[in-house]
Design a protein around this motif. Structure first.
Motif, PDB file in Angstrom:
ATOM      1  N   SER A 225      48.670  20.594  55.698  1.00 45.58           N
ATOM      2  CA  SER A 225      49.620  19.495  55.804  1.00 45.58           C
ATOM      3  C   SER A 225      50.090  19.348  57.247  1.00 45.58           C
ATOM      4  CB  SER A 225      50.828  19.763  54.898  1.00 45.58           C
ATOM      5  OG  SER A 225      51.827  18.820  55.153  1.00 45.58           O
ATOM      6  N   ALA A 226      50.402  20.470  57.853  1.00 46.12           N
ATOM      7  CA  ALA A 226      50.951  20.456  59.213  1.00 46.12           C
ATOM      8  C   ALA A 226      49.918  19.965  60.230  1.00 46.12           C
ATOM      9  CB  ALA A 226      51.442  21.857  59.577  1.00 46.12           C
TER      10      ALA A 226
ATOM     11  N   MET B 235      60.217  16.010  54.821  1.00 39.83           N
ATOM     12  CA  MET B 235      59.417  15.070  54.026  1.00 39.83           C
ATOM     13  C   MET B 235      59.177  15.584  52.619  1.00 39.83           C
ATOM     14  SD  MET B 235      58.143  12.617  55.957  1.00 39.83           S
ATOM     15  CE  MET B 235      58.484  12.282  57.643  1.00 39.83           C
TER      16      MET B 235
ATOM     17  N   GLY C 118      47.347  17.781  61.632  1.00 32.34           N
ATOM     18  CA  GLY C 118      46.885  16.421  61.346  1.00 32.34           C
ATOM     19  C   GLY C 118      46.683  15.650  62.629  1.00 32.34           C
ATOM     20  N   LEU C 119      46.790  14.337  62.516  1.00 33.05           N
ATOM     21  CA  LEU C 119      46.605  13.499  63.700  1.00 33.05           C
ATOM     22  C   LEU C 119      47.606  13.886  64.788  1.00 33.05           C
ATOM     23  CD1 LEU C 119      46.233  10.094  61.830  1.00 33.05           C
ATOM     24  CD2 LEU C 119      44.426  11.361  62.982  1.00 33.05           C
ATOM     25  N   GLY C 120      48.772  14.358  64.355  1.00 28.91           N
ATOM     26  CA  GLY C 120      49.804  14.764  65.311  1.00 28.91           C
ATOM     27  C   GLY C 120      49.329  15.860  66.249  1.00 28.91           C
ATOM     28  N   ASN C 121      48.510  16.791  65.734  1.00 28.69           N
ATOM     29  CA  ASN C 121      48.044  17.904  66.567  1.00 28.69           C
ATOM     30  C   ASN C 121      46.906  17.496  67.482  1.00 28.69           C
ATOM     31  OD1 ASN C 121      49.007  18.812  63.887  1.00 28.69           O
ATOM     32  ND2 ASN C 121      48.853  20.816  64.851  1.00 28.69           N
TER      33      ASN C 121
ATOM     34  N   TYR D 255      49.113   6.182  57.152  1.00 29.99           N
ATOM     35  CA  TYR D 255      48.308   7.306  57.645  1.00 29.99           C
ATOM     36  C   TYR D 255      46.861   7.166  57.129  1.00 29.99           C
ATOM     37  CZ  TYR D 255      48.327  12.208  59.388  1.00 29.99           C
ATOM     38  OH  TYR D 255      48.138  13.363  60.102  1.00 29.99           O
TER      39      TYR D 255
ATOM     40  N   SER E  25      55.433  18.770  59.641  1.00 33.43           N
ATOM     41  CA  SER E  25      55.679  18.019  58.389  1.00 33.43           C
ATOM     42  C   SER E  25      57.060  18.321  57.796  1.00 33.43           C
ATOM     43  CB  SER E  25      54.626  18.327  57.313  1.00 33.43           C
ATOM     44  OG  SER E  25      53.336  18.198  57.778  1.00 33.43           O
TER      45      SER E  25
ATOM     46  N   LEU F  19      51.104  14.755  51.329  1.00 30.84           N
ATOM     47  CA  LEU F  19      52.030  13.632  51.152  1.00 30.84           C
ATOM     48  C   LEU F  19      51.938  13.084  49.729  1.00 30.84           C
ATOM     49  CD1 LEU F  19      51.194  11.898  54.544  1.00 30.84           C
ATOM     50  CD2 LEU F  19      53.462  12.691  53.938  1.00 30.84           C
TER      51      LEU F  19
ATOM     52  N   TYR G 171      57.416  16.423  63.572  1.00 30.89           N
ATOM     53  CA  TYR G 171      56.331  15.677  62.945  1.00 30.89           C
ATOM     54  C   TYR G 171      55.167  16.603  62.635  1.00 30.89           C
ATOM     55  CZ  TYR G 171      52.897  12.029  62.156  1.00 30.89           C
ATOM     56  OH  TYR G 171      51.938  11.223  61.596  1.00 30.89           O
ATOM     57  N   SER G 172      54.839  17.437  63.620  1.00 27.19           N
ATOM     58  CA  SER G 172      53.672  18.285  63.474  1.00 27.19           C
ATOM     59  C   SER G 172      53.834  19.286  62.334  1.00 27.19           C
ATOM     60  CB  SER G 172      53.402  19.011  64.792  1.00 27.19           C
ATOM     61  OG  SER G 172      52.171  19.658  64.706  1.00 27.19           O
TER      62      SER G 172
ATOM     63  N   ILE H 173      57.600  18.006  51.761  1.00 28.35           N
ATOM     64  CA  ILE H 173      56.309  18.683  51.604  1.00 28.35           C
ATOM     65  C   ILE H 173      56.496  20.183  51.324  1.00 28.35           C
ATOM     66  CG2 ILE H 173      54.126  19.255  52.732  1.00 28.35           C
ATOM     67  CD1 ILE H 173      54.177  16.378  53.061  1.00 28.35           C
TER      68      ILE H 173
ATOM     69  N   SER I 214      46.524  16.389  55.335  1.00 29.53           N
ATOM     70  CA  SER I 214      47.912  15.929  55.480  1.00 29.53           C
ATOM     71  C   SER I 214      48.241  14.903  54.402  1.00 29.53           C
ATOM     72  CB  SER I 214      48.139  15.319  56.865  1.00 29.53           C
ATOM     73  OG  SER I 214      48.000  16.305  57.847  1.00 29.53           O
TER      74      SER I 214
HETATM   75  N1  PFF Z   1      52.011  16.981  60.275  1.00 28.11           N
HETATM   76  C1  PFF Z   1      51.034  15.944  60.280  1.00 28.11           C
HETATM   77  C2  PFF Z   1      50.469  15.766  61.657  1.00 28.11           C
HETATM   78  O1  PFF Z   1      50.816  16.524  62.567  1.00 28.11           O
HETATM   79  O2  PFF Z   1      49.669  14.861  61.827  1.00 28.11           O
HETATM   80  C3  PFF Z   1      51.521  14.622  59.840  1.00 28.11           C
HETATM   81  C4  PFF Z   1      52.412  14.643  58.697  1.00 28.11           C
HETATM   82  C5  PFF Z   1      51.939  15.060  57.477  1.00 28.11           C
HETATM   83  C6  PFF Z   1      53.704  14.287  58.884  1.00 28.11           C
HETATM   84  C7  PFF Z   1      52.790  15.129  56.432  1.00 28.11           C
HETATM   85  C8  PFF Z   1      54.551  14.338  57.833  1.00 28.11           C
HETATM   86  C9  PFF Z   1      54.094  14.767  56.641  1.00 28.11           C
HETATM   87  F1  PFF Z   1      54.929  14.845  55.658  1.00 28.11           F
END
Ligand code: PFF
Length: 516
Positions: A23-24, A230, A26-29, A104, A227, A328, A224-225, A232, A324
């Motif tokens: 989950s953590a 949310m 994702g596109l953010g990383n 997303y 998660s 969600l 964000y990274s 989760i 990710s």
């Molecule tokens: N953490 C994910 C990322 O870094 O891309 C994005 C994300 C997933 C944000 C799930 C929030 C979430 F609840």
């Protein structure tokens, strides 16, 4: 039957850790972190980012996992179990992931297209032709088709349940992701002379380029990274029992997430430094341009081997985004199953169907289909939702997670005693939170430091956005406030005095369905 056998959830600690890390990561990383690091003073940004993960991220992660663990239920029930009125936060953190899935998955769909397109004949070099990306996303049908595929993949995993779907998929996908990342990074590190220049730009600490905005960006990125805020970790945490240690799991998830971001940055900046050094420090490395225009051009410069690297890279990003979206989707699915007592399959189909329908105008809006006619207050819908969820609502969710654990769990002591972090620590220990010597620090952080830092991010984050975007950004804030008010109203009117379900409900529902 023993208690553990009866529990609905993850079969192993490593399964849980891989799912939460999925989950953590994702596109953010793989996209957000590298370009934000490059733009905000390199290693200076990395240092602040790591401090944010340690000081805030891990605190909220522990709080949320523990909220879920003690409730063994969906976020509405979990927050309500600390204080009946806080159940609305549960509802809010179910609606936020639902909205995130809708945009997303559009990005996931684009990435899927770039992965499958990697092996086009070099002379056509589709991915890397300068007009390809714009033409693809503004096509009214193709991006929607790829969004659908992406959503179906996530839906299939969710239908398999926690153990048979999420855990199994994470155990296969996460090691593959890490392997792909290492292969791509090693390849990029040996691209030749310019690599050093790229890495220098990425990692040379420049505190003057960091500034206050950079610190804020690092904080937001850490949230964000990981998660956070949310639902989760509340949801995934609820699927664990006491045999899975909270402290150890959270440490591993945070380390893994940070490591992937750092290595992702190494790969991207080595490649840019070696093949397009003139782009270092320019706007071309920000936003969607980096991922879908600059990188495909760089892969094309690598010759025929570049096709393989392109495929490996985009396949890795697809996996990261998919795991990710799976997380969600699980938050909403868990709640729908438990509240409305319906089977997982049905809940998944309803939710995926709804998300897909909402994602269609989002894909058209962000892609500029129909001459860019679909916008909201001057924003495309993806940006609007992204700003609502990440800048405004995510900190709200995280703030309430800290407040729920720091201030509301301990009902037995007087308000005066509750102000004392040692009392909170004892109350948390009595309540079953085992994080060893870290417990006292946690009590202090979750009560005071976490909420204050989060408020700081919220206030200055929104202020900064209004300054850079203009006053129309207020609409993002207003819509977010409306969503919070709606969650509160719906919760108080319909849910507060009704059964909002727990994890065992799903076992009963599935057993009854089998009997029929
Ligand atoms: N953490 C994910 C990322 O870094 O891309 C994005 C994300 C997933 C944000 C799930 C929030 C979430 F609840």
């Amino acid at each position: 039957m023993t208690e553990t056998k009866k529990r609905n959830g993850f079969a192993s600690g490593i399964g849980f850790i891989l799912a939460a890390a999925g989950s953590a990561v994702g596109l953010g990383n793989l996209w957000g972190f590298p370009y934000k690091t490059g733009a905000n003073g390199g290693a200076a940004f990395v240092i602040v980012y790591i401090l944010c993960v340690l000081l805030m991220g891990s605190i909220v992660l522990v709080a949320e996992m523990y909220l879920g663990r003690r409730a063994q239920a969906n976020p509405v029930t979990a927050y309500a179990k600390t204080n009946k009125n806080l159940g609305f936060v549960g509802l809010l953190v179910i609606v936020i992931p639902f909205l995130i899935i809708c945009y997303y998955s559009v990005l996931g769909g684009w990435t899927f297209k770039f992965a499958t397109n990697s092996f086009q004949p070099i002379e056509q070099a589709t991915n890397s032709s300068p007009t390809f990306f714009g033409a693809f996303i503004s096509n009214p049908f193709e991006p929607i088709f790829y969004t659908l595929i992406f959503m179906l993949l996530a839906g299939i995993v969710i239908m398999g349940g926690v153990k048979g779907g999420i855990e199994k998929a994470s155990k296969v996908l996460m090691p593959i992701l890490f392997m792909l990342l290492v292969i791509v990074a090693v390849y990029c590190l040996f691209l030749g002379e310019g690599v050093g220049k790229g890495l220098d730009f990425y990692l040379n600490p420049d505190f003057s380029a960091l500034g206050f905005d950079g610190v804020l960006a690092a904080m937001g990125q850490a949230f964000y990274s990981l998660s956070l805020g949310m639902g989760i970790m509340v949801s995934y945490g609820s699927y664990t029992g006491n045999e899975i240690k909270i402290g150890k799991s959270i440490a591993m998830i945070a380390i893994f997430d940070t490591l992937v971001a750092l290595i992702g940055g190494l790969a991207i900046f080595s490649a840019v430094g070696a093949l397009q050094p003139e782009l270092l420090g320019t706007d071309a490395l920000g936003g969607v341009t980096l991922m879908y225009t600059v990188l495909p051009q760089i892969f094309a410069q690598m010759g025929s081997f570049g096709q393989v690297v392109s495929f490996l890279f985009f396949a890795m990003v697809v996996i990261a985004a998919l795991t990710s979206v799976i997380s969600l989707l699980e938050v909403a699915t868990q709640f729908v199953i438990q509240k409305f007592k319906i089977q997982r399959k049905k809940a998944t189909i309803i939710l995926c169907g709804l998300c897909f329908v909402i994602s269609i105008p989002i894909a058209w809006s962000v892609g500029g289909a129909f001459d860019g006619a679909i916008t909201l207050f001057g924003f495309d819908l993806l940006t609007f939702l992204d700003e609502m969820t990440n800048t405004v609502l995510m900190p709200v969710g995280a703030l309430f997670s800290c407040l729920a654990i720091g201030w509301f769990i301990d009902k037995s002591t007087s308000v005066k005693q509750r102000i004392n972090p040692m009392q909170t620590f004892r109350a948390l220990e009595k309540d079953g939170l085992e994080i060893g010597g870290f417990g006292k620090v946690f009590a202090f952080m979750v009560k005071y430091v976490g909420p204050l830092l989060i408020l700081f991010i919220e206030i200055f984050g929104i202020r900064g956005k209004i300054l850079t975007n203009g006053t129309h950004y207020w609409w993002v804030v207003i819509f977010s406030l409306v969503l919070i008010a709606l969650s509160l109203a719906v919760y108080l009117i319909f849910f507060k005095n009704s059964d909002t379900g727990c994890n065992l409900d799903e076992l009963v529902i599935e057993e009854n369905a089998k009997k029929e």
